[in-house]
Design a protein around this motif. Structure first.
Motif, PDB file in Angstrom:
ATOM      1  N   ALA A  35      56.180   9.350   7.429  1.00 26.68           N
ATOM      2  CA  ALA A  35      56.057   8.059   8.108  1.00 26.68           C
ATOM      3  C   ALA A  35      54.603   7.849   8.499  1.00 26.68           C
ATOM      4  N   THR A  36      54.218   6.578   8.580  1.00 24.08           N
ATOM      5  CA  THR A  36      52.847   6.212   8.928  1.00 24.08           C
ATOM      6  C   THR A  36      52.870   5.225  10.083  1.00 24.08           C
ATOM      7  N   PHE A  37      52.204   5.589  11.178  1.00 28.88           N
ATOM      8  CA  PHE A  37      52.107   4.718  12.342  1.00 28.88           C
ATOM      9  C   PHE A  37      50.846   3.882  12.235  1.00 28.88           C
ATOM     10  N   ASN A  38      51.025   2.565  12.282  1.00 24.58           N
ATOM     11  CA  ASN A  38      49.916   1.614  12.216  1.00 24.58           C
ATOM     12  C   ASN A  38      49.928   0.785  13.494  1.00 24.58           C
ATOM     13  N   PRO A  39      49.002   1.020  14.423  1.00 28.86           N
ATOM     14  CA  PRO A  39      49.024   0.302  15.703  1.00 28.86           C
ATOM     15  C   PRO A  39      48.876  -1.203  15.565  1.00 28.86           C
ATOM     16  N   ARG A  40      48.330  -1.670  14.428  1.00 27.24           N
ATOM     17  CA  ARG A  40      48.100  -3.104  14.260  1.00 27.24           C
ATOM     18  C   ARG A  40      49.205  -3.790  13.459  1.00 27.24           C
ATOM     19  N   GLN A  41      50.268  -3.057  13.182  1.00 30.48           N
ATOM     20  CA  GLN A  41      51.404  -3.631  12.472  1.00 30.48           C
ATOM     21  C   GLN A  41      52.679  -3.304  13.229  1.00 30.48           C
ATOM     22  N   ARG A  42      53.500  -4.306  13.448  1.00 35.67           N
ATOM     23  CA  ARG A  42      54.821  -4.041  14.011  1.00 35.67           C
ATOM     24  C   ARG A  42      55.823  -3.683  12.919  1.00 35.67           C
ATOM     25  N   ASP A  43      55.757  -4.433  11.838  1.00 32.04           N
ATOM     26  CA  ASP A  43      56.703  -4.192  10.752  1.00 32.04           C
ATOM     27  C   ASP A  43      56.129  -4.831   9.494  1.00 32.04           C
ATOM     28  N   GLY A  44      55.686  -4.018   8.557  1.00 33.98           N
ATOM     29  CA  GLY A  44      55.094  -4.605   7.365  1.00 33.98           C
ATOM     30  C   GLY A  44      54.400  -3.565   6.522  1.00 33.98           C
ATOM     31  N   PHE A  45      53.286  -3.967   5.896  1.00 32.78           N
ATOM     32  CA  PHE A  45      52.556  -3.133   4.974  1.00 32.78           C
ATOM     33  C   PHE A  45      51.228  -2.688   5.566  1.00 32.78           C
ATOM     34  N   ASN A  46      50.728  -1.575   5.047  1.00 28.18           N
ATOM     35  CA  ASN A  46      49.422  -1.068   5.471  1.00 28.18           C
ATOM     36  C   ASN A  46      48.314  -1.632   4.581  1.00 28.18           C
ATOM     37  N   GLY A  47      48.349  -2.954   4.373  1.00 27.93           N
ATOM     38  CA  GLY A  47      47.336  -3.610   3.567  1.00 27.93           C
ATOM     39  C   GLY A  47      47.363  -3.125   2.136  1.00 27.93           C
ATOM     40  N   PRO A  48      46.185  -2.927   1.517  1.00 28.67           N
ATOM     41  CA  PRO A  48      46.128  -2.460   0.128  1.00 28.67           C
ATOM     42  C   PRO A  48      46.343  -0.963  -0.042  1.00 28.67           C
ATOM     43  N   VAL A  49      46.600  -0.221   1.044  1.00 31.60           N
ATOM     44  CA  VAL A  49      46.938   1.198   0.933  1.00 31.60           C
ATOM     45  C   VAL A  49      48.312   1.319   0.273  1.00 31.60           C
ATOM     46  N   ILE A  50      48.443   2.203  -0.711  1.00 32.80           N
ATOM     47  CA  ILE A  50      49.749   2.375  -1.340  1.00 32.80           C
ATOM     48  C   ILE A  50      50.193   3.833  -1.236  1.00 32.80           C
ATOM     49  N   PHE A  51      51.374   4.110  -1.761  1.00 33.93           N
ATOM     50  CA  PHE A  51      52.132   5.341  -1.564  1.00 33.93           C
ATOM     51  C   PHE A  51      52.671   5.347  -0.138  1.00 33.93           C
ATOM     52  N   ASN A  52      51.892   5.659   0.873  1.00 35.86           N
ATOM     53  CA  ASN A  52      52.389   5.496   2.247  1.00 35.86           C
ATOM     54  C   ASN A  52      52.034   4.090   2.726  1.00 35.86           C
ATOM     55  N   ASP A  53      52.606   3.089   2.063  1.00 41.00           N
ATOM     56  CA  ASP A  53      52.230   1.697   2.310  1.00 41.00           C
ATOM     57  C   ASP A  53      53.068   1.023   3.380  1.00 41.00           C
ATOM     58  N   GLN A  54      54.160   1.667   3.820  1.00 38.94           N
ATOM     59  CA  GLN A  54      55.049   1.050   4.797  1.00 38.94           C
ATOM     60  C   GLN A  54      54.602   1.384   6.214  1.00 38.94           C
ATOM     61  N   ALA A  55      54.365   0.358   7.010  1.00 38.24           N
ATOM     62  CA  ALA A  55      53.915   0.555   8.387  1.00 38.24           C
ATOM     63  C   ALA A  55      55.103   0.839   9.296  1.00 38.24           C
ATOM     64  N   ASN A  56      55.001   1.953  10.045  1.00 32.72           N
ATOM     65  CA  ASN A  56      55.956   2.283  11.097  1.00 32.72           C
ATOM     66  C   ASN A  56      57.384   2.423  10.567  1.00 32.72           C
ATOM     67  N   LYS A  57      57.508   2.986   9.368  1.00 28.57           N
ATOM     68  CA  LYS A  57      58.812   3.216   8.768  1.00 28.57           C
ATOM     69  C   LYS A  57      58.840   4.583   8.109  1.00 28.57           C
ATOM     70  N   PHE A  58      60.029   5.176   8.117  1.00 27.22           N
ATOM     71  CA  PHE A  58      60.230   6.409   7.361  1.00 27.22           C
ATOM     72  C   PHE A  58      60.288   6.074   5.874  1.00 27.22           C
ATOM     73  N   GLN A  59      59.649   6.904   5.050  1.00 24.89           N
ATOM     74  CA  GLN A  59      59.696   6.741   3.604  1.00 24.89           C
ATOM     75  C   GLN A  59      60.119   8.048   2.943  1.00 24.89           C
ATOM     76  N   LEU A  60      61.136   7.986   2.114  1.00 23.03           N
ATOM     77  CA  LEU A  60      61.388   9.064   1.158  1.00 23.03           C
ATOM     78  C   LEU A  60      60.540   8.730  -0.057  1.00 23.03           C
ATOM     79  N   ASN A  61      59.355   9.284  -0.104  1.00 22.27           N
ATOM     80  CA  ASN A  61      58.403   8.905  -1.145  1.00 22.27           C
ATOM     81  C   ASN A  61      58.815   9.399  -2.520  1.00 22.27           C
ATOM     82  N   GLN A  62      59.119  10.696  -2.617  1.00 19.05           N
ATOM     83  CA  GLN A  62      59.414  11.268  -3.928  1.00 19.05           C
ATOM     84  C   GLN A  62      60.526  12.306  -3.821  1.00 19.05           C
ATOM     85  N   LEU A  63      61.626  12.015  -4.472  1.00 20.06           N
ATOM     86  CA  LEU A  63      62.606  13.044  -4.807  1.00 20.06           C
ATOM     87  C   LEU A  63      62.473  13.212  -6.304  1.00 20.06           C
ATOM     88  N   ASN A  64      61.726  14.225  -6.718  1.00 21.55           N
ATOM     89  CA  ASN A  64      61.386  14.414  -8.123  1.00 21.55           C
ATOM     90  C   ASN A  64      62.049  15.685  -8.640  1.00 21.55           C
TER      91      ASN A  64
END
Length: 433
Positions: A35-64
């Motif tokens: 998960a990635t905490f972004n103080p400037r986002q309540r619920d959304g994206f971390n701008g053009p950052v990808i992979f951990n692009d979800q702000a303030n949400k748990f992500q199952l990024n890769q089950l490979n």
């Protein structure tokens, strides 16, 4: 009856295990989530950052999970093998064969996208999906010092960072990997060791309407390009220099060039300290630009970057690292924000729609992107005295990342929820199996 069936089942299982071992067929994989905490986002994206692009949400990024038969790359005998990877998670959309984009990069006309692994599943979730990033056969030919050849769909051998989570120090990735270089190729790749110090690679790539990048199996097979490079390793194995790149016509409809090169220098300063320097330059000819500076303008586009990595092993179980990057999207062609929404776009009934979000949110402009990331890798099993075998390779990766953007010869650009910069606090766990 139980006493008859049970031993038979056990015998069959043992026979299967013995067959797999004798055939050198291996199964494995990993789980990466965080998960990635972004103080400037309540619920959304971390701008053009990808992979951990979800702000303030748990992500199952890769089950490979993967199945492979590794090739023995020495000796005087031919050997055959291959590999197949299946990935589920929020990273899948960035790993799929999206090399035929929604719109032709030269004309803006809608395209029929590849059917290999796009839209296999889960578009209703807006974030999760399936990717099949590697499916290839491999052969070792005892020619000279030994020749290895892959045929199929495989991760690019260029660059330093890569898609598979276990091969990276940080949870987040640099812009250079995200939008500066390819993720995968479809085609043929050969590797040959000239000596103990020098190796070369080369091949042919296809299936893409972006110059051989991220190609699939069923579109653009008439568009062929090349990939080539070399690697030099010092006698003491402490220094590695790698140069590689791709070149191709953009698509079957355009003879405009699309290519890039990258240089990676790695030096182990001490047994515990690794320095990495990475440079990328890319060029795409005659692309149609629509961004905050250009409207329906056709021109050549360029992008380039410089990255520095420094890693230090405090102990055998704890390492720290820092990464600094400058990425310039000269013409506002390569780095949309949010990338996920742009990547998930398709033309439906004549309209461009994205299952990942509102396409009207996507912005792009010529800009310089700066990012500094610090973090650590902590293999916790020894410290926490975990006895369970499955957890002995568990890796915890806390990161802090600062991003800033400055428009390049254009109006002010604020892709970070209305700001020019942001700070991200992330934590993920990585468990190979």
């Amino acid at each position: 009856m139980l006493f008859i069936v049970l031993p038979y089942d056990i015998l069959q299982a043992n026979n299967l295990i013995n067959f797999l071992r004798g055939s050198r067929i291996e199964f494995g994989g990993w789980i990466d989530a965080g998960a990635t905490f972004n103080p400037r986002q309540r619920d959304g994206f971390n701008g053009p950052v990808i992979f951990n692009d979800q702000a303030n949400k748990f992500q199952l990024n890769q089950l490979n999970v993967f199945m492979r038969r590794p090739v023995v790359s020495t000796g005087d005998a031919w050997d055959f093998g291959g590999r197949f990877d299946f990935m589920f998670g929020t990273d899948a959309i960035f790993t799929q064969a999206f090399g035929v984009p929604t719109f032709d990069v030269n004309t803006g006309e809608p395209l029929k996208r590849s059917n290999w692994d796009l839209d296999l599943c889960c578009s209703s979730t807006r974030t999760y999906g399936i990717a099949l990033p590697q499916t290839y056969l491999e052969v070792y030919a005892p020619i000279g010092n030994g020749l290895n050849v892959k045929l199929g769909h495989f991760y690019t051998p260029t660059g330093f960072e890569t898609v598979p989570a276990p091969d990276n120090f940080f949870y987040s990735r640099a812009y250079t990997l995200n939008v500066g270089e390819p993720f995968t190729h479809t085609g043929l790749l050969a590797n040959y060791n000239l000596s103990e110090n020098w190796s070369i690679m080369g091949g042919a790539i296809t299936g893409s309407a972006m110059g051989g990048w991220d190609g699939g199996w069923d579109k653009e097979l008439g568009n062929w390009g090349g990939i080539a490079g070399f690697t030099w390793t010092s006698d003491n194995r402490n220094t590695i220099l790698h140069l590689s790149g791709t070149y191709s016509e953009t698509s079957t409809r355009s003879s405009e060039p699309w290519g890039f090169y990258n240089i990676v220098f790695q030096h182990r300063i001490t047994p515990r300290t690794l320095l990495v320097l990475h440079h990328v330059y890319g060029h795409a000819g005659g692309v149609l630009l629509n961004n905050l500076k250009f409207t329906n303008v056709v021109k050549d586009a360029e992008w380039y970057s410089f990255i520095t990595h420094l890693y230090y092993d405090l102990t055998s179980d704890l390492s720290v690292g820092v990464r600094g990057e400058w990425y310039r999207d000269v013409d506002g062609f390569r780095n949309p924000s949010p990338v996920r929404i742009a990547a998930a776009t398709n033309v439906v009934d004549g309209r461009a729609l994205s299952f990942a979000g509102d396409i009207n949110r996507v912005t792009i402009t010529p800009a310089d992107y700066y990012a500094v990331t610090v973090g650590m890798n902590w293999k916790v099993a020894k410290t926490l005295k975990l006895k369970w075998e499955a957890l002995k390779r568990l890796n915890i990766r806390p990161n802090i990342r600062y991003d800033r953007v400055e428009a390049y010869k254009a109006a002010t650009y604020r892709p970070f929820n209305g700001h020019k910069d942001q700070i991200l606090f992330s934590l993920d766990f990585l468990l190979p199996f």
